[in-house]
Design a protein around this motif. Structure first.
Motif, short mmCIF file in Angstrom:
data_model
loop_
_atom_site.label_atom_id
_atom_site.label_comp_id
_atom_site.label_asym_id
_atom_site.label_seq_id
_atom_site.Cartn_x
_atom_site.Cartn_y
_atom_site.Cartn_z
N PRO A 57 0.72 -0.96 0.01
CA PRO A 57 -0.21 0.20 -0.25
C PRO A 57 0.73 1.51 0.24
N PHE A 58 0.70 2.12 -0.13
CA PHE A 58 1.14 3.53 -0.45
C PHE A 58 1.39 3.82 0.90
N ASP A 59 2.42 4.54 1.34
CA ASP A 59 2.73 5.26 2.28
C ASP A 59 1.58 7.02 2.11
N GLY A 60 1.24 8.14 2.67
CA GLY A 60 0.37 9.45 2.42
C GLY A 60 -1.12 9.30 1.65
N ASP A 61 -0.41 10.12 0.74
CA ASP A 61 -1.44 10.24 -0.08
C ASP A 61 -1.80 9.07 -1.13
N VAL A 62 -2.87 8.31 -1.12
CA VAL A 62 -3.21 7.31 -1.77
C VAL A 62 -3.27 8.24 -3.25
N PRO A 63 -2.92 8.09 -4.68
CA PRO A 63 -3.16 8.08 -5.99
C PRO A 63 -4.98 7.85 -6.18
N THR A 64 -5.33 8.75 -6.59
CA THR A 64 -6.81 8.74 -7.28
C THR A 64 -6.83 9.20 -8.46
N ARG A 65 -8.93 8.63 -8.78
CA ARG A 65 -8.90 9.32 -10.00
C ARG A 65 -10.06 9.32 -10.08
N ARG A 66 -10.97 9.81 -11.03
CA ARG A 66 -12.55 10.15 -11.11
C ARG A 66 -13.00 9.10 -12.05
N VAL A 67 -13.82 9.13 -12.00
CA VAL A 67 -15.22 8.15 -12.85
C VAL A 67 -16.18 8.08 -13.45
N VAL A 68 -16.66 8.45 -14.17
CA VAL A 68 -17.93 9.23 -14.66
C VAL A 68 -18.59 9.02 -15.76
N LEU A 69 -19.95 8.63 -15.59
CA LEU A 69 -20.81 8.39 -16.74
C LEU A 69 -21.66 9.48 -17.54
N VAL A 70 -21.07 9.72 -19.09
CA VAL A 70 -21.66 10.44 -19.89
C VAL A 70 -22.63 10.03 -20.83
N TRP A 71 -23.44 10.63 -21.44
CA TRP A 71 -24.25 9.83 -22.63
C TRP A 71 -25.04 11.96 -22.94
N ARG A 72 -25.18 11.49 -24.32
CA ARG A 72 -25.66 12.79 -24.98
C ARG A 72 -26.97 13.53 -24.26
N ARG A 73 -27.48 14.58 -24.65
CA ARG A 73 -28.38 15.13 -24.26
C ARG A 73 -29.86 14.39 -25.64
N ARG A 85 -26.06 2.33 -14.50
CA ARG A 85 -25.11 3.12 -13.69
C ARG A 85 -26.17 2.46 -12.25
N ASN A 86 -27.16 1.92 -12.23
CA ASN A 86 -27.40 0.88 -10.90
C ASN A 86 -26.31 -0.23 -10.89
N ALA A 87 -26.53 -1.45 -11.86
CA ALA A 87 -25.85 -1.90 -12.11
C ALA A 87 -23.90 -1.48 -11.06
N ILE A 88 -23.42 -0.26 -11.48
CA ILE A 88 -21.94 0.14 -11.17
C ILE A 88 -22.55 0.47 -9.34
#
Length: 100
Positions: A57-73, A85-88
Motif C-alpha cells: 500500500p502507498f504511504d501518505g496520499d494515495v493516488p486517485t482518479r474520478r470515473v464518470v458516466l456521461v451521455w448525449r442529451r 448506473r444501478n449496476a455500477i
C-alpha cells in the motif's frame, strides 16, 4: 556494469501482469486489478501462482482518479443509462467511494 536494459510494453493489464510473472520486470497496477488472494496474503506465505504479486500500500496520499458516466442529451434510451448506473452502484469495490 549494469547489463543490458530493455523496455517492454503491453496493451492490457493482464498482458502486463503476465509479463511481470514471466520475470520481464515490475509494474504498478490499480488495486482493483490485484487478486483478492494477494490482498489477503499480506504478511502470510502466498500460493506459488500468486508469488509474483506483492501488494504494497502507498504511504501518505494515495493516488486517485474520478470515473464518470456521461451521455448525449439526444440519447433516447435513458433506461439503459439508469440500468448501467444501478449496476455500477450495486458493485461493492474496495477503495471505491461514490461521490453523488
Amino acid at each position: 556494469a549494469e547489463g543490458i536494459r530493455k523496455s517492454f510494453e503491453g496493451s492490457s493489464l493482464e498482458t502486463i501482469k503476465h509479463m511481470v510473472a514471466a520475470g520481464m520486470g515490475v509494474t504498478l497496477v490499480p488495486r482493483l486489478s490485484v487478486p483478492k488472494e494477494a490482498l489477503a496474503a499480506r504478511g502470510r506465505r502466498r500460493r506459488d501462482d500468486q508469488a509474483y504479486v506483492k501488494y504494497i500500500p502507498f504511504d501518505g496520499d494515495v493516488p486517485t482518479r474520478r470515473v464518470v458516466l456521461v451521455w448525449r442529451r439526444s440519447f433516447t434510451r435513458y433506461e439503459a443509462i439508469a440500468a448501467l448506473r444501478n449496476a455500477i452502484y450495486a458493485c461493492e469495490l474496495p477503495g471505491v467511494k461514490r461521490l453523488s
